[in-house]
Design an enzyme around this catalytic site. Structure first.
Site, PDB file in Angstrom:
ATOM      1  N   ASP A 124       0.971  -1.187  -0.123  1.00 22.87           N
ATOM      2  CA  ASP A 124      -0.149   0.150  -0.100  1.00 22.87           C
ATOM      3  C   ASP A 124       0.928   1.347  -0.037  1.00 22.87           C
ATOM      4  OD1 ASP A 124       0.699  -0.758   2.769  1.00 22.87           O
ATOM      5  OD2 ASP A 124      -0.693   0.730   3.483  1.00 22.87           O
TER       6      ASP A 124
ATOM      7  N   GLU B  57      -0.031  -0.961   5.860  1.00 22.18           N
ATOM      8  CA  GLU B  57       0.962  -0.322   6.693  1.00 22.18           C
ATOM      9  C   GLU B  57       0.881   1.085   6.813  1.00 22.18           C
ATOM     10  OE1 GLU B  57       4.793   1.647   8.173  1.00 22.18           O
ATOM     11  OE2 GLU B  57       3.718   1.878   6.383  1.00 22.18           O
TER      12      GLU B  57
END
Length: 378
Positions: free
Chosen positions: A76, A135
């Site tokens: 991400d 994250e």
């Protein structure tokens, strides 16, 4: 026969998949295809619901028995924002730099590790990748869920490298052996709304909030330790939301952020602030959200292993540090010794994020040495 992988090409293919946190879908397809081709078994699952999910997670493993070396990372990325020179999700090499959101943080690092794994396919022991899509967000359904799944399925790493961008001026000048913890707190003081000309009929929440914040601002948590900088408390927001000049408001709120070293725990800090709130106002409440506890991997075998590989490729001896924000290493430290090492962090989360092509190649060489020395020669 295990195919070779060009780390720069793989990084470009990962960048070309928009994967703003929480990430799912195509970016994981690209990574899975590369891993399966070099002999990994891949398990993917989606966890959680909005607003913090759904989040896709991937665990890939090759080999069996010990030792078990794990690499952890995230696919991400943060939103690109406006003002890029080009399309943030159209990777482009200009000069000696690869541009695109995630080039540094941290698709370039993931691509380098996968390429290194392709070079060293006949290793003894176990090699794994722990990859999340969560994250950069609240990290509720990412690495925490991966650890739960790994534990339930008998996967127990002995060593772990997190590929966060830790280098500062040159590739290899810094690795992280720990991180401070993080806790956010919300203070709310309830009052009784009323007319400013009749204060005896109201209860103004602002003065007790000011007293609470004054006491908090005066706290010196510590002076740091051998490996950690001092803990700090920052007041990040104060809100009353009162548009009227002649009204005593019904409530006043403030938000705090504390970054703390290994001398503290998030819960103990929350209790300390809560006690201040209760002393200053019986109508004050505190809500705390602990993002992660402080952790430290004492200098030793793992940091020596990574430092040696860096030195052999770059000629640098890296500084061991605990500076910076939090990362998913805070969760992985519960499993085994963990250090963080990756590309230069100068452009992470910025417009025109970029990684040097030669750094991605050199990082691949470093990861290759780490794999070979941690697990044994190919």
């Amino acid at each position: 026969m295990i195919p070779s992988i060009d780390p720069v090409d793989l990084a470009q293919r990962l960048i070309a998949c928009p994967s703003i946190t929480p990430a799912t879908g195509a970016v994981f397809d690209v990574l899975e295809e590369a891993l399966v081709a070099i002999g990994f078994s891949v398990h993917r699952f989606v966890a959680g619901e909005a607003p913090d999910g759904p989040v896709e997670n991937l665990f890939a493993v090759r080999g069996s028995g010990g030792p078990h070396l794990a690499y952890a990372g995230h696919l991400d990325v943060v939103p690109p924002g406006e003002g890029w020179t080009g399309d943030p999700f159209t990777p482009e090499i200009r000069g000696d730099l690869l541009y695109g959101r995630g080039a540094v943080d941290m698709k370039g690092s993931i691509a380098a590790f996968v390429a290194a794994a392709a070079r060293h396919a006949d290793h003894p022991g176990t090699l794994s990748l722990i990859i999340t899509g969560d994250e950069e967000g609240y990290a509720v359904y990412g690495t925490v869920e991966l650890i739960r799944w790994m534990t339930a399925n008998g996967h127990h790493p002995d060593l772990c490298i997190v590929g966060e961008p830790t280098s500062v001026s040159r590739l290899g000048d810094m690795i992280k052996i720990g991180r401070r913890g993080s806790v956010n707190m919300w203070v709310e003081v309830a009052g009784t709304q009323g007319h400013v000309a009749y204060p005896h009929l109201a209860d103004n929440p602002i003065p007790p909030l000011v007293r609470i914040l004054s006491r908090i601002e005066a706290i010196e948590l510590d002076q740091g330790t051998e490996w950690f900088q001092p803990s700090n408390i920052e007041i990040t927001d104060i809100e009353v939301g009162n548009p009227a000049t002649n009204v005593i408001p019904a409530k006043a709120t403030a938000r705090l952020s504390i970054r703390f070293n290994a001398l503290h725990t998030g819960e103990a800090l929350a209790e300390r602030i809560r006690a201040i709130c209760e002393e200053e106002s019986p109508r004050a409440t505190l809500t705390a959200r602990i993002s992660g506890e402080a952790f430290l991997t004492e200098p030793g075998a793992l940091s020596d292993l990574v430092s040696g590989a860096i030195r052999d490729v770059t000629g640098l001896t890296p500084e061991l540090s605990t500076t910076g924000g939090t990362s998913d290493a805070r969760f992985l430290a519960r499993l085994c010794p963990v250090v963080e090492f990756g590309l230069l962090n100068a452009t992470m989360h910025k417009l025109d994020e970029a990684a040097a092509v030669q750094d991605i190649v050199a990082l691949t060489d470093i990861f290759g040495l780490v794999i070979r020395r941690a697990l044994g020669p190919t």
